[in-house]
Design a protein around this motif. Sequence first.
Motif, PDB file in Angstrom:
ATOM      1  N   LYS A  20      -8.621   9.215  -4.769  1.00 49.57           N
ATOM      2  CA  LYS A  20      -8.580   8.738  -6.153  1.00 49.57           C
ATOM      3  C   LYS A  20      -7.472   7.714  -6.321  1.00 49.57           C
ATOM      4  O   LYS A  20      -6.354   7.906  -5.852  1.00 49.57           O
ATOM      5  CB  LYS A  20      -8.337   9.907  -7.127  1.00 49.57           C
ATOM      6  N   TYR A  21      -7.811   6.607  -6.966  1.00 51.95           N
ATOM      7  CA  TYR A  21      -6.815   5.613  -7.351  1.00 51.95           C
ATOM      8  C   TYR A  21      -6.057   6.108  -8.572  1.00 51.95           C
ATOM      9  O   TYR A  21      -6.649   6.647  -9.512  1.00 51.95           O
ATOM     10  CB  TYR A  21      -7.473   4.278  -7.701  1.00 51.95           C
ATOM     11  N   ALA A  22      -4.762   5.910  -8.588  1.00 52.92           N
ATOM     12  CA  ALA A  22      -4.000   6.129  -9.804  1.00 52.92           C
ATOM     13  C   ALA A  22      -4.380   5.047 -10.817  1.00 52.92           C
ATOM     14  O   ALA A  22      -4.762   3.934 -10.425  1.00 52.92           O
ATOM     15  CB  ALA A  22      -2.502   6.090  -9.519  1.00 52.92           C
ATOM     16  N   PRO A  23      -4.317   5.340 -12.114  1.00 55.03           N
ATOM     17  CA  PRO A  23      -4.709   4.309 -13.103  1.00 55.03           C
ATOM     18  C   PRO A  23      -3.931   3.017 -12.960  1.00 55.03           C
ATOM     19  O   PRO A  23      -4.436   1.938 -13.279  1.00 55.03           O
ATOM     20  CB  PRO A  23      -4.430   4.997 -14.440  1.00 55.03           C
ATOM     21  N   PHE A  24      -2.707   3.080 -12.458  1.00 55.69           N
ATOM     22  CA  PHE A  24      -1.849   1.908 -12.340  1.00 55.69           C
ATOM     23  C   PHE A  24      -1.814   1.345 -10.928  1.00 55.69           C
ATOM     24  O   PHE A  24      -0.941   0.528 -10.613  1.00 55.69           O
ATOM     25  CB  PHE A  24      -0.423   2.285 -12.754  1.00 55.69           C
ATOM     26  N   ALA A  25      -2.728   1.753 -10.072  1.00 55.88           N
ATOM     27  CA  ALA A  25      -2.657   1.390  -8.658  1.00 55.88           C
ATOM     28  C   ALA A  25      -2.987  -0.081  -8.422  1.00 55.88           C
ATOM     29  O   ALA A  25      -2.480  -0.681  -7.471  1.00 55.88           O
ATOM     30  CB  ALA A  25      -3.594   2.271  -7.840  1.00 55.88           C
ATOM     31  N   THR A  26      -3.819  -0.691  -9.235  1.00 46.02           N
ATOM     32  CA  THR A  26      -4.227  -2.070  -9.053  1.00 46.02           C
ATOM     33  C   THR A  26      -4.015  -2.848 -10.342  1.00 46.02           C
ATOM     34  O   THR A  26      -3.714  -2.282 -11.391  1.00 46.02           O
ATOM     35  CB  THR A  26      -5.714  -2.149  -8.648  1.00 46.02           C
ATOM     36  N   LEU A  31      -1.286   5.358  -4.870  1.00 46.26           N
ATOM     37  CA  LEU A  31      -0.310   4.934  -5.863  1.00 46.26           C
ATOM     38  C   LEU A  31      -0.304   3.423  -6.037  1.00 46.26           C
ATOM     39  O   LEU A  31      -0.129   2.923  -7.157  1.00 46.26           O
ATOM     40  CB  LEU A  31       1.082   5.423  -5.464  1.00 46.26           C
ATOM     41  N   GLU A  32      -0.469   2.695  -4.962  1.00 45.88           N
ATOM     42  CA  GLU A  32      -0.620   1.242  -4.996  1.00 45.88           C
ATOM     43  C   GLU A  32      -1.687   0.859  -3.990  1.00 45.88           C
ATOM     44  O   GLU A  32      -1.598   1.233  -2.819  1.00 45.88           O
ATOM     45  CB  GLU A  32       0.695   0.521  -4.682  1.00 45.88           C
ATOM     46  N   GLY A  33      -2.684   0.144  -4.458  1.00 43.50           N
ATOM     47  CA  GLY A  33      -3.790  -0.234  -3.602  1.00 43.50           C
ATOM     48  C   GLY A  33      -3.749  -1.706  -3.246  1.00 43.50           C
ATOM     49  O   GLY A  33      -3.124  -2.523  -3.921  1.00 43.50           O
ATOM     50  N   GLU A  34      -4.431  -2.026  -2.158  1.00 40.77           N
ATOM     51  CA  GLU A  34      -4.511  -3.413  -1.705  1.00 40.77           C
ATOM     52  C   GLU A  34      -5.406  -4.199  -2.647  1.00 40.77           C
ATOM     53  O   GLU A  34      -6.497  -3.756  -3.008  1.00 40.77           O
ATOM     54  CB  GLU A  34      -5.079  -3.446  -0.294  1.00 40.77           C
ATOM     55  N   GLU A  35      -4.949  -5.378  -3.041  1.00 46.27           N
ATOM     56  CA  GLU A  35      -5.755  -6.239  -3.901  1.00 46.27           C
ATOM     57  C   GLU A  35      -6.804  -6.971  -3.075  1.00 46.27           C
ATOM     58  O   GLU A  35      -6.648  -7.186  -1.874  1.00 46.27           O
ATOM     59  CB  GLU A  35      -4.866  -7.244  -4.638  1.00 46.27           C
ATOM     60  N   GLY A  77      -9.958  -5.456   0.139  1.00 45.21           N
ATOM     61  CA  GLY A  77      -8.770  -4.618   0.131  1.00 45.21           C
ATOM     62  C   GLY A  77      -9.062  -3.161   0.422  1.00 45.21           C
ATOM     63  O   GLY A  77      -8.189  -2.432   0.916  1.00 45.21           O
ATOM     64  N   ILE A  78     -10.277  -2.715   0.146  1.00 41.83           N
ATOM     65  CA  ILE A  78     -10.631  -1.317   0.371  1.00 41.83           C
ATOM     66  C   ILE A  78     -10.627  -0.970   1.856  1.00 41.83           C
ATOM     67  O   ILE A  78     -10.466   0.187   2.236  1.00 41.83           O
ATOM     68  CB  ILE A  78     -12.019  -1.027  -0.264  1.00 41.83           C
ATOM     69  N   MET A  79     -10.774  -1.988   2.726  1.00 42.79           N
ATOM     70  CA  MET A  79     -10.737  -1.724   4.162  1.00 42.79           C
ATOM     71  C   MET A  79      -9.344  -1.272   4.595  1.00 42.79           C
ATOM     72  O   MET A  79      -9.194  -0.308   5.349  1.00 42.79           O
ATOM     73  CB  MET A  79     -11.162  -2.976   4.927  1.00 42.79           C
ATOM     74  N   SER A  80      -8.312  -1.966   4.111  1.00 37.88           N
ATOM     75  CA  SER A  80      -6.940  -1.563   4.432  1.00 37.88           C
ATOM     76  C   SER A  80      -6.597  -0.223   3.807  1.00 37.88           C
ATOM     77  O   SER A  80      -5.848   0.579   4.388  1.00 37.88           O
ATOM     78  CB  SER A  80      -5.955  -2.633   3.968  1.00 37.88           C
ATOM     79  N   VAL A  81      -7.138   0.038   2.610  1.00 37.27           N
ATOM     80  CA  VAL A  81      -6.891   1.320   1.957  1.00 37.27           C
ATOM     81  C   VAL A  81      -7.477   2.459   2.783  1.00 37.27           C
ATOM     82  O   VAL A  81      -6.827   3.502   2.989  1.00 37.27           O
ATOM     83  CB  VAL A  81      -7.468   1.313   0.531  1.00 37.27           C
ATOM     84  N   LEU A  82      -8.687   2.289   3.287  1.00 39.86           N
ATOM     85  CA  LEU A  82      -9.309   3.330   4.101  1.00 39.86           C
ATOM     86  C   LEU A  82      -8.542   3.544   5.402  1.00 39.86           C
ATOM     87  O   LEU A  82      -8.382   4.688   5.853  1.00 39.86           O
ATOM     88  CB  LEU A  82     -10.765   2.960   4.395  1.00 39.86           C
ATOM     89  N   LEU A  91       0.839  -1.197   0.000  1.00 44.81           N
ATOM     90  CA  LEU A  91       0.000   0.000   0.000  1.00 44.81           C
ATOM     91  C   LEU A  91       0.872   1.244   0.000  1.00 44.81           C
ATOM     92  O   LEU A  91       1.758   1.391   0.846  1.00 44.81           O
ATOM     93  CB  LEU A  91      -0.914  -0.019   1.222  1.00 44.81           C
ATOM     94  N   LYS A  92       0.631   2.138  -0.945  1.00 45.17           N
ATOM     95  CA  LYS A  92       1.374   3.394  -1.053  1.00 45.17           C
ATOM     96  C   LYS A  92       0.367   4.524  -1.258  1.00 45.17           C
ATOM     97  O   LYS A  92      -0.403   4.508  -2.229  1.00 45.17           O
ATOM     98  CB  LYS A  92       2.373   3.367  -2.215  1.00 45.17           C
ATOM     99  N   LEU A  93       0.379   5.498  -0.350  1.00 46.68           N
ATOM    100  CA  LEU A  93      -0.570   6.608  -0.373  1.00 46.68           C
ATOM    101  C   LEU A  93       0.180   7.915  -0.236  1.00 46.68           C
ATOM    102  O   LEU A  93       1.165   8.009   0.501  1.00 46.68           O
ATOM    103  CB  LEU A  93      -1.581   6.494   0.776  1.00 46.68           C
ATOM    104  N   THR A  94      -0.286   8.926  -0.933  1.00 48.83           N
ATOM    105  CA  THR A  94       0.226  10.276  -0.769  1.00 48.83           C
ATOM    106  C   THR A  94      -0.952  11.215  -0.536  1.00 48.83           C
ATOM    107  O   THR A  94      -2.007  11.074  -1.173  1.00 48.83           O
ATOM    108  CB  THR A  94       1.033  10.727  -2.001  1.00 48.83           C
ATOM    109  N   CYS A  95      -0.788  12.159   0.387  1.00 47.58           N
ATOM    110  CA  CYS A  95      -1.866  13.069   0.770  1.00 47.58           C
ATOM    111  C   CYS A  95      -1.350  14.494   0.778  1.00 47.58           C
ATOM    112  O   CYS A  95      -0.238  14.763   1.250  1.00 47.58           O
ATOM    113  CB  CYS A  95      -2.410  12.695   2.158  1.00 47.58           C
ATOM    114  N   THR A  96      -2.155  15.398   0.252  1.00 49.16           N
ATOM    115  CA  THR A  96      -1.859  16.832   0.299  1.00 49.16           C
ATOM    116  C   THR A  96      -3.060  17.562   0.894  1.00 49.16           C
ATOM    117  O   THR A  96      -4.210  17.204   0.621  1.00 49.16           O
ATOM    118  CB  THR A  96      -1.561  17.390  -1.103  1.00 49.16           C
ATOM    119  N   VAL A  97      -2.760  18.577   1.689  1.00 55.72           N
ATOM    120  CA  VAL A  97      -3.785  19.400   2.329  1.00 55.72           C
ATOM    121  C   VAL A  97      -3.603  20.837   1.857  1.00 55.72           C
ATOM    122  O   VAL A  97      -2.491  21.394   1.955  1.00 55.72           O
ATOM    123  CB  VAL A  97      -3.697  19.312   3.861  1.00 55.72           C
ATOM    124  N   HIS A  98      -4.673  21.438   1.347  1.00 57.79           N
ATOM    125  CA  HIS A  98      -4.652  22.819   0.867  1.00 57.79           C
ATOM    126  C   HIS A  98      -5.631  23.639   1.714  1.00 57.79           C
ATOM    127  O   HIS A  98      -6.832  23.418   1.680  1.00 57.79           O
ATOM    128  CB  HIS A  98      -5.036  22.886  -0.613  1.00 57.79           C
TER     129      HIS A  98
END
Length: 316
Positions: A113-119, A163-167, A186-191, A84-91
């Motif tokens: 948002k998932y990157a197109p290549f995340a899964t 960037l990379e999501g849990e399968e 896998g969405i549970m670990s992503v959240l 799992l790879k996540l990036t977050c920005t706060v504005h």
Amino acid sequence: MTDRRRINGPSGGTSAPVYSKYLTKGPSDVDRPTRTRAPNVLRKMFLKTGVTPSASGSAYLELEASKNPKATSPGLATLSTSGLKLTCTVHGPRPLPKSAPFSPHIILTTHVKYAPFATRRRRGFVRDASERDLGVHLETALRGVIIGDRWPKSGVDVIITILEGEEDQWWGDDRGQGSTSAGEWGIMSVLSGCITVASAAIADAGIDCVDVVSGGVAAIVRESGNEEKPSSINLVLDPVPSEHQEILAACIVGYLPARDEITDLWAKGDIGNENQESASQNYAYEDLADNAVQAALGSYRVLVGALKEAADMKMR
């Protein structure tokens, strides 16, 4: 009508060719990965703040990819799932437009948002239903943390890119073995990762909060058995769907350790039904929630350590 000023792409979808001899192997040639960690042990986590200088606050989170200990040859087949790879920005906080109605509290907006290549299955550029659900749960988890009345008629945007999501299952299940763990687990670990990395980014932005919130996930899984070891149903922390034969239920929480409060709880699955084994009836949703809180405490320690390290670097 074609556009003469640019090269037009194909009308239909395409997939890039993959030149790897390991993908030609069937599921019977590669053993299903198994969990080597103890049921109460989390995966190693890397968390760093201040990765995007142009944003008010930012953070990057990465969980190590579990590897198959039985695999002898390198390649894609040795990985049980993508890490799992996540990036977050706060504005923000920043003023709302003059046309916006007056709000005594800050307006929180979350975007996941998932990157197109995340899964393995390529994602589209438009957010789907699962990504919108992630945004709603993330907003619920963060809304009880930020002290909103200190920024009237202001807004803050929390943007997370996966960037990379849990399968949701092992790659061999898609190649003819038959999936027994159907469902978006896998969405549970992503959240859980989204809540942790968003909390770190908000703290990096200097937004006042009552506490830092961390995410944790627990699941009840069915392990396949053999002649030496019979099948069993266990409760594990930080599950990886590809490492288990079947997931019966899972729960994810957003937890505030200082206040001992849960800001968000999401559980799904069936526990204790008559058509299930008697062993599954020994667990209840309370057990899932309590173990998810324990997983959140493990993420909280990493979160606090990353924030202390960032604060020490700023004070130098």
